[in-house]
Write a protein that holds these residues in place. Structure first.
Motif, PDB file in Angstrom:
ATOM      1  N   THR A 218       0.944  -1.398   0.047  1.00 53.40           N
ATOM      2  CA  THR A 218      -0.291  -0.131  -0.398  1.00 53.40           C
ATOM      3  C   THR A 218       0.847   1.435  -0.085  1.00 53.40           C
ATOM      4  N   GLU A 219       1.765   1.938   1.237  1.00 57.54           N
ATOM      5  CA  GLU A 219       2.588   2.512   0.975  1.00 57.54           C
ATOM      6  C   GLU A 219       3.675   2.614  -0.502  1.00 57.54           C
ATOM      7  N   THR A 220       4.069   1.742  -0.547  1.00 59.32           N
ATOM      8  CA  THR A 220       4.778   2.101  -1.869  1.00 59.32           C
ATOM      9  C   THR A 220       3.702   2.597  -2.824  1.00 59.32           C
ATOM     10  N   ALA A 221       2.904   1.202  -3.268  1.00 57.39           N
ATOM     11  CA  ALA A 221       2.047   1.942  -4.393  1.00 57.39           C
ATOM     12  C   ALA A 221       2.044   4.165  -4.018  1.00 57.39           C
ATOM     13  N   ALA A 222       1.693   4.071  -3.338  1.00 58.28           N
ATOM     14  CA  ALA A 222       0.834   5.445  -2.941  1.00 58.28           C
ATOM     15  C   ALA A 222       2.734   6.452  -3.382  1.00 58.28           C
ATOM     16  N   MET A 223       3.371   5.896  -2.429  1.00 63.10           N
ATOM     17  CA  MET A 223       4.789   6.763  -3.056  1.00 63.10           C
ATOM     18  C   MET A 223       5.348   6.739  -4.668  1.00 63.10           C
ATOM     19  N   TYR A 224       5.609   5.222  -4.705  1.00 64.08           N
ATOM     20  CA  TYR A 224       4.878   4.962  -6.213  1.00 64.08           C
ATOM     21  C   TYR A 224       4.425   6.291  -7.372  1.00 64.08           C
ATOM     22  N   ALA A 225       3.285   6.517  -6.769  1.00 61.18           N
ATOM     23  CA  ALA A 225       1.675   7.351  -7.783  1.00 61.18           C
ATOM     24  C   ALA A 225       2.529   8.419  -7.862  1.00 61.18           C
ATOM     25  N   VAL A 226       2.755   8.737  -6.706  1.00 61.98           N
ATOM     26  CA  VAL A 226       3.809  10.069  -6.541  1.00 61.98           C
ATOM     27  C   VAL A 226       4.755  10.724  -7.397  1.00 61.98           C
ATOM     28  N   ALA A 227       5.578  10.320  -6.902  1.00 61.23           N
ATOM     29  CA  ALA A 227       7.253   9.457  -8.216  1.00 61.23           C
ATOM     30  C   ALA A 227       6.717   9.508  -9.679  1.00 61.23           C
ATOM     31  N   ALA A 228       5.384   9.189  -9.722  1.00 61.00           N
ATOM     32  CA  ALA A 228       5.778   8.730 -11.437  1.00 61.00           C
ATOM     33  C   ALA A 228       5.276   9.859 -11.724  1.00 61.00           C
ATOM     34  N   CYS A 229       3.788  10.249 -10.875  1.00 58.50           N
ATOM     35  CA  CYS A 229       3.446  11.527 -11.232  1.00 58.50           C
ATOM     36  C   CYS A 229       4.749  13.088 -12.442  1.00 58.50           C
ATOM     37  N   HIS A 230       5.334  13.078 -10.884  1.00 61.30           N
ATOM     38  CA  HIS A 230       6.324  14.029 -11.311  1.00 61.30           C
ATOM     39  C   HIS A 230       7.747  13.383 -12.910  1.00 61.30           C
ATOM     40  N   ALA A 231       7.782  12.018 -11.953  1.00 59.18           N
ATOM     41  CA  ALA A 231       8.710  11.986 -13.362  1.00 59.18           C
ATOM     42  C   ALA A 231       7.865  12.409 -14.978  1.00 59.18           C
ATOM     43  N   LEU A 232       7.024  11.691 -15.221  1.00 58.81           N
ATOM     44  CA  LEU A 232       5.711  12.079 -16.073  1.00 58.81           C
ATOM     45  C   LEU A 232       6.228  13.569 -16.191  1.00 58.81           C
ATOM     46  N   LYS A 233       5.362  14.665 -14.973  1.00 55.25           N
ATOM     47  CA  LYS A 233       5.380  16.320 -15.471  1.00 55.25           C
ATOM     48  C   LYS A 233       6.872  16.675 -15.904  1.00 55.25           C
ATOM     49  N   GLN A 234       7.974  15.383 -15.949  1.00 58.09           N
ATOM     50  CA  GLN A 234       9.319  16.443 -15.725  1.00 58.09           C
ATOM     51  C   GLN A 234       9.822  15.602 -16.828  1.00 58.09           C
ATOM     52  N   LYS A 235       9.524  15.062 -17.089  1.00 56.39           N
ATOM     53  CA  LYS A 235      10.905  14.392 -18.332  1.00 56.39           C
ATOM     54  C   LYS A 235      10.046  15.159 -20.124  1.00 56.39           C
TER      55      LYS A 235
ATOM     56  N   ALA B 221      15.716  10.741  -2.190  1.00 58.55           N
ATOM     57  CA  ALA B 221      16.128  10.615  -3.790  1.00 58.55           C
ATOM     58  C   ALA B 221      16.300   8.795  -4.419  1.00 58.55           C
ATOM     59  N   ALA B 222      16.801   8.053  -3.765  1.00 60.00           N
ATOM     60  CA  ALA B 222      17.094   7.002  -4.482  1.00 60.00           C
ATOM     61  C   ALA B 222      15.783   6.224  -4.514  1.00 60.00           C
ATOM     62  N   MET B 223      14.668   6.412  -3.911  1.00 56.70           N
ATOM     63  CA  MET B 223      13.533   5.679  -4.144  1.00 56.70           C
ATOM     64  C   MET B 223      12.785   6.428  -5.577  1.00 56.70           C
ATOM     65  N   TYR B 224      12.715   7.603  -5.400  1.00 61.97           N
ATOM     66  CA  TYR B 224      12.446   8.004  -6.455  1.00 61.97           C
ATOM     67  C   TYR B 224      13.202   8.526  -7.815  1.00 61.97           C
ATOM     68  N   ALA B 225      14.743   8.035  -7.558  1.00 62.27           N
ATOM     69  CA  ALA B 225      14.886   7.832  -8.667  1.00 62.27           C
ATOM     70  C   ALA B 225      14.300   5.832 -10.233  1.00 62.27           C
ATOM     71  N   VAL B 226      14.760   5.396  -8.727  1.00 62.02           N
ATOM     72  CA  VAL B 226      14.138   3.756  -9.335  1.00 62.02           C
ATOM     73  C   VAL B 226      12.462   4.557  -9.431  1.00 62.02           C
ATOM     74  N   ALA B 227      11.647   4.913  -9.211  1.00 60.43           N
ATOM     75  CA  ALA B 227      10.698   4.705  -8.935  1.00 60.43           C
ATOM     76  C   ALA B 227       9.831   5.839 -10.791  1.00 60.43           C
ATOM     77  N   ALA B 228      11.281   6.438 -11.153  1.00 59.63           N
ATOM     78  CA  ALA B 228      10.953   7.262 -12.470  1.00 59.63           C
ATOM     79  C   ALA B 228      11.453   6.731 -13.113  1.00 59.63           C
ATOM     80  N   CYS B 229      12.282   5.906 -13.083  1.00 63.85           N
ATOM     81  CA  CYS B 229      12.842   4.827 -14.221  1.00 63.85           C
ATOM     82  C   CYS B 229      12.174   3.962 -14.555  1.00 63.85           C
ATOM     83  N   HIS B 230      10.940   3.430 -14.289  1.00 59.85           N
ATOM     84  CA  HIS B 230       9.404   2.461 -14.216  1.00 59.85           C
ATOM     85  C   HIS B 230       8.900   3.030 -14.235  1.00 59.85           C
ATOM     86  N   ALA B 231       8.313   4.466 -14.180  1.00 63.90           N
ATOM     87  CA  ALA B 231       7.725   5.470 -14.373  1.00 63.90           C
ATOM     88  C   ALA B 231       7.718   5.814 -16.365  1.00 63.90           C
TER      89      ALA B 231
END
Lengths: 235, 235
Positions: A218-235, B221-231
């Motif tokens: 659960t908590e990883t999914a929530a963190m991933y979701a937030v990270a993914a939003c930023h990664a995609l926005k920053q692409k 930062a490390a978690m973000y990096a991994v998440a961003a790669c997957h996203a």
């Protein structure tokens, strides 16, 4: 420079008790020292200590900068708090550091945690906001029954429900997230959403999504979701 | 079905002591019960318990499936362990859940933690691998001085150093990450890399990058990096 949090600094010109204590007792700041104060509403004040009182530290404001969140499109996560509170707290900290606009603790049918004291979480958010150099505090709701979230018309129209059950047709989140629009992403408890909850979510415009082939806690999914939003926005 | 880890299951047909104990003592599995066993090398075995011994649980293999990691292009993070070990452990757990190929604990000039016992971390990786339904265990290196990482020609050519100092020219990570190539991302300690370390990194082909405007803690930062790669891969 040291950074403090004082939601009403512009009106009171005084740090709250805990921040005063930290400034004067712990850091031993004195009259004339410069500090930064954020109000959690997007303002950063440059201040000078006028009265080094360890409970009501008075300041003089010498400058103000608007520091809005750096991303376009609000990110709202509605997530069922984990049984182990540490996990929820870490998630809230990490989401705030990366950048989240609102966290809605979700009460679901399979929730293992039915109650949540938001006070402690709030302190974590404040500290993460300061740490990550933001001036806006995420909104933290009280525990909210999922039915109320599902039917809340004030939530963004772009809405996703992250669901583990592979038998349900799910889209890949990264492929359907529209970057600049506000978004709400719902993440279920350890026992996942019930089929009825997912059905009701879909009926209310939530799109079932997956975050990929890894089964995330659960908590990883929530963190991933937030990270993914930023990664995609920053692409 | 319950899932166990046994690196040499194909040769020994026996679960390691701790896994045997968990299967037989805790879960009370008995002869004839079916279990899944992963070897951490990408294989998932369907097994039947042949000898319910609480120290050396014997199994019969009834099937084998290759379960390679689901992403293309290896993800390697070289990260300085945090002073607070919990933070490092959480990061390692989350990175493994989301999917990482290798974690290199990095010893830097400003490292607050100079030693690291990898045994405990390894257990966390095993558990996160099982939890997230993977069959491959990330490689976990011993603490490695940064100079050795910088000059390691066996690391991927796509190499990034995440650096906080805004005075250095940095690219936006998400905009220069080439999705299908292997990548190594270096993340510094709480006190950041020293300018000399960054200089040496650049001389060895590491591109200085930023993850955006939020100042992230080392483990975030490390978690973000991994998440961003997957996203980005899943976009």
């Amino acid at each position: 420079m040291h950074r403090f949090f004082a939601p009403d600094i512009a009106e009171t010109l005084t740090l709250p008790e805990q921040e005063s204590q930290h400034a004067v007792r712990v850091l031993r700041l004195a009259e004339g020292d410069e500090i930064e104060v954020v109000d959690g509403k997007g303002n950063l004040y440059l201040c000078r200590i006028a009265l080094a009182h360890s409970k009501r530290c008075g300041v003089e404001i010498t400058g103000r900068t608007a520091v809005p969140n750096h991303w376009q499109g609000k990110i709202i996560v509605a997530v069922a708090p984990t049984k182990n509170l540490d996990r929820m707290e870490w998630m809230a900290e990490k989401a705030t550091e990366m950048g989240v606009d609102r966290i809605i603790p979700l009460l679901c049918r399979h929730s293992e945690r039915k109650e949540l004291k938001t006070e402690r979480l709030m302190k974590i958010l404040v500290s993460a906001m300061k740490q990550s150099l933001k001036a806006t505090l995420p909104q933290l709701d009280e525990m909210t029954p999922i039915a109320r979230v599902l039917t809340d018309a004030s939530l963004p129209r772009q809405r996703f429900v992250a669901y583990c059950d592979a038998a349900t047709e799910r889209r890949q989140f990264e492929q359907c997230y529209s970057l600049e629009e506000d978004v709400v992403i719902m993440i279920g408890p350890e026992g996942d959403f019930s089929p009825e909850e997912v059905e009701l979510a879909v009926a209310n415009g939530f799109v079932p999504v997956t975050f990929g082939e890894s089964r995330l806690r659960t908590e990883t999914a929530a963190m991933y979701a937030v990270a993914a939003c930023h990664a995609l926005k920053q692409k």
